[in-house]
Write a protein that holds these residues in place. Structure first.
Motif, PDB file in Angstrom:
ATOM      1  N   TYR A   1     -16.207   1.661   5.390  1.00 45.37           N
ATOM      2  CA  TYR A   1     -15.177   0.342   4.965  1.00 45.37           C
ATOM      3  C   TYR A   1     -13.871   1.542   4.264  1.00 45.37           C
ATOM      4  N   ALA A   2     -13.188   2.603   4.692  1.00 43.25           N
ATOM      5  CA  ALA A   2     -12.450   3.146   4.080  1.00 43.25           C
ATOM      6  C   ALA A   2     -11.054   2.424   3.795  1.00 43.25           C
ATOM      7  N   TYR A   3      -9.948   2.571   2.255  1.00 46.13           N
ATOM      8  CA  TYR A   3      -9.173   1.676   2.292  1.00 46.13           C
ATOM      9  C   TYR A   3      -8.011   2.673   1.633  1.00 46.13           C
ATOM     10  N   ALA A   4      -6.790   2.757   2.192  1.00 46.12           N
ATOM     11  CA  ALA A   4      -6.031   4.275   1.688  1.00 46.12           C
ATOM     12  C   ALA A   4      -4.292   3.100   2.217  1.00 46.12           C
ATOM     13  N   MET A   5      -3.372   3.962   1.835  1.00 46.69           N
ATOM     14  CA  MET A   5      -2.249   3.847   1.145  1.00 46.69           C
ATOM     15  C   MET A   5      -1.821   5.332   1.575  1.00 46.69           C
ATOM     16  N   GLU A   6      -0.635   5.137   2.129  1.00 44.26           N
ATOM     17  CA  GLU A   6       0.353   6.271   2.377  1.00 44.26           C
ATOM     18  C   GLU A   6       1.464   5.847   2.271  1.00 44.26           C
ATOM     19  N   TRP A   7       2.831   6.001   1.156  1.00 44.40           N
ATOM     20  CA  TRP A   7       3.649   5.548   1.110  1.00 44.40           C
ATOM     21  C   TRP A   7       5.266   6.642   0.822  1.00 44.40           C
ATOM     22  N   LYS A   8       6.112   7.048   1.517  1.00 46.12           N
ATOM     23  CA  LYS A   8       7.309   7.651   1.090  1.00 46.12           C
ATOM     24  C   LYS A   8       8.900   6.574   0.524  1.00 46.12           C
ATOM     25  N   GLU A   9       8.441   7.293  -1.202  1.00 42.80           N
ATOM     26  CA  GLU A   9      10.034   7.213  -1.804  1.00 42.80           C
ATOM     27  C   GLU A   9      11.544   7.741  -1.308  1.00 42.80           C
ATOM     28  N   GLU A  10      12.099   6.613  -0.739  1.00 42.81           N
ATOM     29  CA  GLU A  10      13.833   6.798  -0.394  1.00 42.81           C
ATOM     30  C   GLU A  10      14.515   5.919  -1.189  1.00 42.81           C
ATOM     31  N   SER A  11      16.211   6.577  -1.421  1.00 45.11           N
ATOM     32  CA  SER A  11      17.113   6.218  -2.239  1.00 45.11           C
ATOM     33  C   SER A  11      16.905   4.966  -2.873  1.00 45.11           C
ATOM     34  N   ASP A  12      16.894   3.985  -1.968  1.00 44.83           N
ATOM     35  CA  ASP A  12      16.951   2.443  -1.671  1.00 44.83           C
ATOM     36  C   ASP A  12      15.678   1.840  -1.237  1.00 44.83           C
TER      37      ASP A  12
END
Length: 285
Positions: free
Chosen positions: A158-169
């Motif tokens: 099993y693979a658990y993953a998170m990708e995220w991008k932080e913007e101003s709000d």
């Protein structure tokens, strides 16, 4: 074993079951809670495949795309990152990093029209037809890999993953859960690197086919460029045209070489299987 001993043994077994069946306890709970969070604007995508004869799961891909507004964004993403940390010791691989930036070659060549290349690719099933990219330009990512505790042969994970991008709000991104054969168990698994791209056997097939179809056009473009450079008496143009020709030749040569290696490995594997089958037939006789 008397009745009392059996009761104690059964109780201990029941206590052990949650740990044996769900190594990724905190991540599973965090992902499930997140999927029910209305403030995260979650969009869900699911895929699962089973062997029709045995009913055993062979592939799974769950994707939760999100966009979290306001102050709560940092808190929610922070809780997910904490779940990765809590299950760290149960994972056989855990990694994180920043999104992949395009190489100079990609920026200067035809690849500039397709620079969205991920830092990591998560396989689904046997990896031959489905995969999910993580770590695109401008994002951050983290993933953990866990053996399937119900697979006694330890072929699947099993693979658990998170990708995220932080913007101003806001913070946008995706959570991913995949079920697949472990990398070393996938048929014909090999990767090579060509001009910054990590490629497997199926991708090499596609490139070889593409290069064959484009070869006449690429040759004409290169020849035209060299002729034009000569007519204009422009050494810089002549050098650039020559570089294009050499780059195309290098990619073709490396692709052909890797295909040859793959064919030899496939033959060796077939010979091994044939030898085992022959030996088993002799023993049965």
């Amino acid at each position: 074993m008397n009745h009392f001993s059996k009761t104690i043994a059964s109780g201990l077994l029941l206590l052990a079951l949650p740990l044996a069946t769900t190594a990724q306890t905190h991540l599973k709970r965090a992902f499930d809670d997140f999927a029910r969070n209305n403030s995260a604007n979650v969009q869900k995508e699911f895929y699962q495949n089973k062997d029709p004869e045995t009913g055993k799961k062979t592939a799974q891909c769950d994707i939760y795309r999100f966009k979290i507004p306001g102050r709560q964004a940092q808190s929610i993403v922070g809780q997910l990152k904490e779940a990765f940390e809590q299950d760290r010791d149960e994972a056989y691989t855990i990694a994180s990093g920043d999104g992949r930036e395009p190489t100079e070659w990609e920026k200067k060549s035809w690849a500039k029209f397709n620079t969205r290349q991920p830092a990591v690719t998560m396989a689904v099933g046997d990896g031959s037809s489905r995969s999910i990219g993580l770590g695109y330009q401008g994002t951050k990512y983290i993933y953990s890999l866990f053996l399937d505790p119900q697979d006694t042969e330890k072929n699947y994970r099993y693979a658990y993953a998170m990708e995220w991008k932080e913007e101003s709000d806001t913070i946008s991104g995706k959570l991913v859960v995949t079920y697949a054969l472990r990398q070393e168990k996938r048929k014909g698994f090999r990767t090579i690197n060509i001009n910054g791209f990590s490629l497997d056997d199926s991708q090499l097939d596609a490139i070889e086919s593409m290069m064959d179809s484009l070869q006449p056009t690429l040759s004409k473009i290169s020849e035209w460029g060299e002729k034009y450079a000569a007519e204009m008496n422009n050494d810089e143009l002549r050098e650039e045209a020559a570089k294009v020709r050499k780059e195309v030749a290098k990619i073709r040569e490396k692709t052909a070489k890797e295909k040859s290696i793959a064919a030899k490995e496939a033959r060796k594997e077939a010979e091994k299987k044939a030898a085992k089958a022959k030996a088993a037939a002799k023993r049965s006789n």
